[in-house]
Structure formats: C-alpha cells, structure tokens
Design a protein around this motif. Structure first.
Motif, PDB file in Angstrom:
ATOM      1  N   ARG A  32       0.726  -1.116   0.031  1.00 42.65           N
ATOM      2  CA  ARG A  32      -0.051   0.114   0.050  1.00 42.65           C
ATOM      3  C   ARG A  32       0.976   1.137   0.064  1.00 42.65           C
ATOM      4  NH1 ARG A  32      -0.788   2.263   4.215  1.00 42.65           N
ATOM      5  NH2 ARG A  32      -2.407   3.764   4.706  1.00 42.65           N
ATOM      6  N   PHE A  33       0.615   2.037  -1.010  1.00 42.13           N
ATOM      7  CA  PHE A  33       1.445   3.417  -0.959  1.00 42.13           C
ATOM      8  C   PHE A  33       0.725   4.516  -0.814  1.00 42.13           C
ATOM      9  CE2 PHE A  33       3.208   0.239  -4.164  1.00 42.13           C
ATOM     10  CZ  PHE A  33       4.623  -0.179  -3.324  1.00 42.13           C
ATOM     11  N   GLU A  34       1.244   5.540  -0.128  1.00 34.85           N
ATOM     12  CA  GLU A  34       0.616   6.666  -0.059  1.00 34.85           C
ATOM     13  C   GLU A  34       1.572   7.801  -0.719  1.00 34.85           C
ATOM     14  OE1 GLU A  34      -0.119   7.807   4.082  1.00 34.85           O
ATOM     15  OE2 GLU A  34      -1.671   6.314   4.297  1.00 34.85           O
ATOM     16  N   LEU A  35       0.985   8.337  -1.920  1.00 35.42           N
ATOM     17  CA  LEU A  35       1.892   9.223  -2.901  1.00 35.42           C
ATOM     18  C   LEU A  35       1.194  10.343  -2.633  1.00 35.42           C
ATOM     19  CD1 LEU A  35       1.853   6.490  -5.619  1.00 35.42           C
ATOM     20  CD2 LEU A  35       3.643   6.858  -4.041  1.00 35.42           C
ATOM     21  N   SER A  93       0.114   4.323 -15.476  1.00 36.55           N
ATOM     22  CA  SER A  93      -0.106   3.026 -15.494  1.00 36.55           C
ATOM     23  C   SER A  93       0.152   2.247 -14.283  1.00 36.55           C
ATOM     24  CB  SER A  93       0.929   2.110 -16.556  1.00 36.55           C
ATOM     25  OG  SER A  93       2.061   1.936 -15.943  1.00 36.55           O
ATOM     26  N   TRP A  94      -0.758   1.190 -13.873  1.00 33.67           N
ATOM     27  CA  TRP A  94      -0.632   0.516 -12.456  1.00 33.67           C
ATOM     28  C   TRP A  94       0.891   0.268 -12.180  1.00 33.67           C
ATOM     29  CZ3 TRP A  94      -4.642   2.455 -11.435  1.00 33.67           C
ATOM     30  CH2 TRP A  94      -5.824   2.130 -11.965  1.00 33.67           C
ATOM     31  N   ASP A  95       1.695  -0.240 -13.425  1.00 31.82           N
ATOM     32  CA  ASP A  95       3.193  -0.394 -12.977  1.00 31.82           C
ATOM     33  C   ASP A  95       3.742   0.620 -12.830  1.00 31.82           C
ATOM     34  OD1 ASP A  95       2.849  -2.976 -14.534  1.00 31.82           O
ATOM     35  OD2 ASP A  95       3.400  -2.490 -16.559  1.00 31.82           O
ATOM     36  N   LYS A  99       6.262   1.203  -9.524  1.00 33.53           N
ATOM     37  CA  LYS A  99       7.405   1.691  -9.511  1.00 33.53           C
ATOM     38  C   LYS A  99       7.655   2.999  -8.426  1.00 33.53           C
ATOM     39  CE  LYS A  99      10.838   4.020 -12.240  1.00 33.53           C
ATOM     40  NZ  LYS A  99      10.958   4.998 -13.400  1.00 33.53           N
ATOM     41  N   LEU A 100       6.701   3.939  -8.545  1.00 28.94           N
ATOM     42  CA  LEU A 100       6.682   5.134  -7.864  1.00 28.94           C
ATOM     43  C   LEU A 100       6.614   4.950  -6.350  1.00 28.94           C
ATOM     44  CD1 LEU A 100       4.492   7.552  -9.655  1.00 28.94           C
ATOM     45  CD2 LEU A 100       6.864   7.695  -9.655  1.00 28.94           C
ATOM     46  N   GLU A 106      13.714   7.553  -2.770  1.00 29.25           N
ATOM     47  CA  GLU A 106      14.846   8.062  -3.607  1.00 29.25           C
ATOM     48  C   GLU A 106      14.543   8.911  -4.596  1.00 29.25           C
ATOM     49  OE1 GLU A 106      14.737   3.534  -4.829  1.00 29.25           O
ATOM     50  OE2 GLU A 106      14.258   4.724  -3.095  1.00 29.25           O
ATOM     51  N   MET A 107      13.492   8.576  -5.318  1.00 37.27           N
ATOM     52  CA  MET A 107      13.124   9.334  -6.254  1.00 37.27           C
ATOM     53  C   MET A 107      12.910  11.034  -5.860  1.00 37.27           C
ATOM     54  SD  MET A 107      10.575   7.178  -8.523  1.00 37.27           S
ATOM     55  CE  MET A 107      10.127   8.152  -9.852  1.00 37.27           C
ATOM     56  N   TRP A 108      12.109  11.116  -4.483  1.00 36.21           N
ATOM     57  CA  TRP A 108      11.714  12.323  -4.025  1.00 36.21           C
ATOM     58  C   TRP A 108      13.410  12.954  -3.537  1.00 36.21           C
ATOM     59  CZ3 TRP A 108       8.459  15.743  -4.193  1.00 36.21           C
ATOM     60  CH2 TRP A 108       8.366  16.656  -3.091  1.00 36.21           C
TER      61      TRP A 108
END
Length: 136
Positions: A32-35, A93-95, A99-100, A106-108
């Motif tokens: 579960r991700f909180e973006l 996309s779901w992909d 990935k996010l 690290e992306m942030w």
C-alpha cells in the motif's frame, strides 16, 4: 503502453485524500503506497515533464500545493490524473504507480537535490501561471 507487466500486482483500491493531498493505492500483494499529489505531479509520465529522451526532463517547480481534481480511467491498466494547475497529459499505469511507490524515497530525494541545484522553489510563484478555476 499496451498492457501490464505480468509481475506487477493488480491494484485493488485507489483513494484520494484531499485534505492531506495524498493518493493511496493498494495492490493485491499487500503493498500500500501513499503518494503525495506533489510527488505524482513532478514525476508525471507525460512528455511535457519527462521530455522525449534521457536528459530532456523538465524540472517541475512551484507544485507544493497542487491538487488532483479528477481521475479518469484509461482502459483497465491506467488512469489520467487531472491536476489543479491544468496538467492532464500523464497516463499513470499500474506499473508506474507501483514503481513510484517502491522507489518513492530515492525519487523524492533526487527531485529535492535537482531543485536545490537549480535554486528553484516548491512554492508557487505569485504572478506565474495561475491555476484554472475548479469547475463546480
């Protein structure tokens, strides 16, 4: 983008939390991700943000308070997020969501580093592009 990577779990639920400006997405593997909306906006998969090749990325500034005003499905594999600054050309996309979520920290940090190197701000600049009024 025709289809999904077979190894990406199926999303079970996608929720917008407007007060905290967070998109919550749950996958079938239990992840579960909180973006944050800002994170999603500055990492939009659109050509406008990513460019048309490596090194052509466009640094997104002033997006700290951006909101998601609508979500439109794209087949059974993605959604388009409509942002309060008018951006609406990224197909998530779901992909890409997975990935996010898996690489969010690290992306942030890389984004913050690029902002610092550019001397740019996450705050919106007064007098710059004004957000479109929300439709009622």
């Amino acid at each position: 983008m025709a289809g999904l990577d077979k190894s990406t779990p199926t999303p079970l639920e996608l929720k917008l939390h407007q007060k905290s400006r967070v998109l919550e997405i749950s996958f079938a593997d239990g992840k579960r991700f909180e973006l944050p909306y800002e994170f999603l906006r500055v990492h939009s998969p659109s050509a406008e943000v990513r460019g048309h090749g490596h090194g052509q990325e466009v640094l997104q500034i002033g997006k700290k308070n951006v909101e998601i005003v609508n979500v439109e499905p794209v087949g059974a594999y993605a959604v388009v997020l409509i942002f309060s600054d008018g951006h609406d050309s990224g197909i998530y996309s779901w992909d890409y969501f997975y990935k996010l979520g898996m690489h969010q920290e690290e992306m942030w940090q890389e984004y913050l580093k690029r902002m610092e190197e550019a001397g740019a701000s996450r705050e919106a600049v007064i007098g710059a592009f004004q957000a479109r009024p929300k439709s009622k």
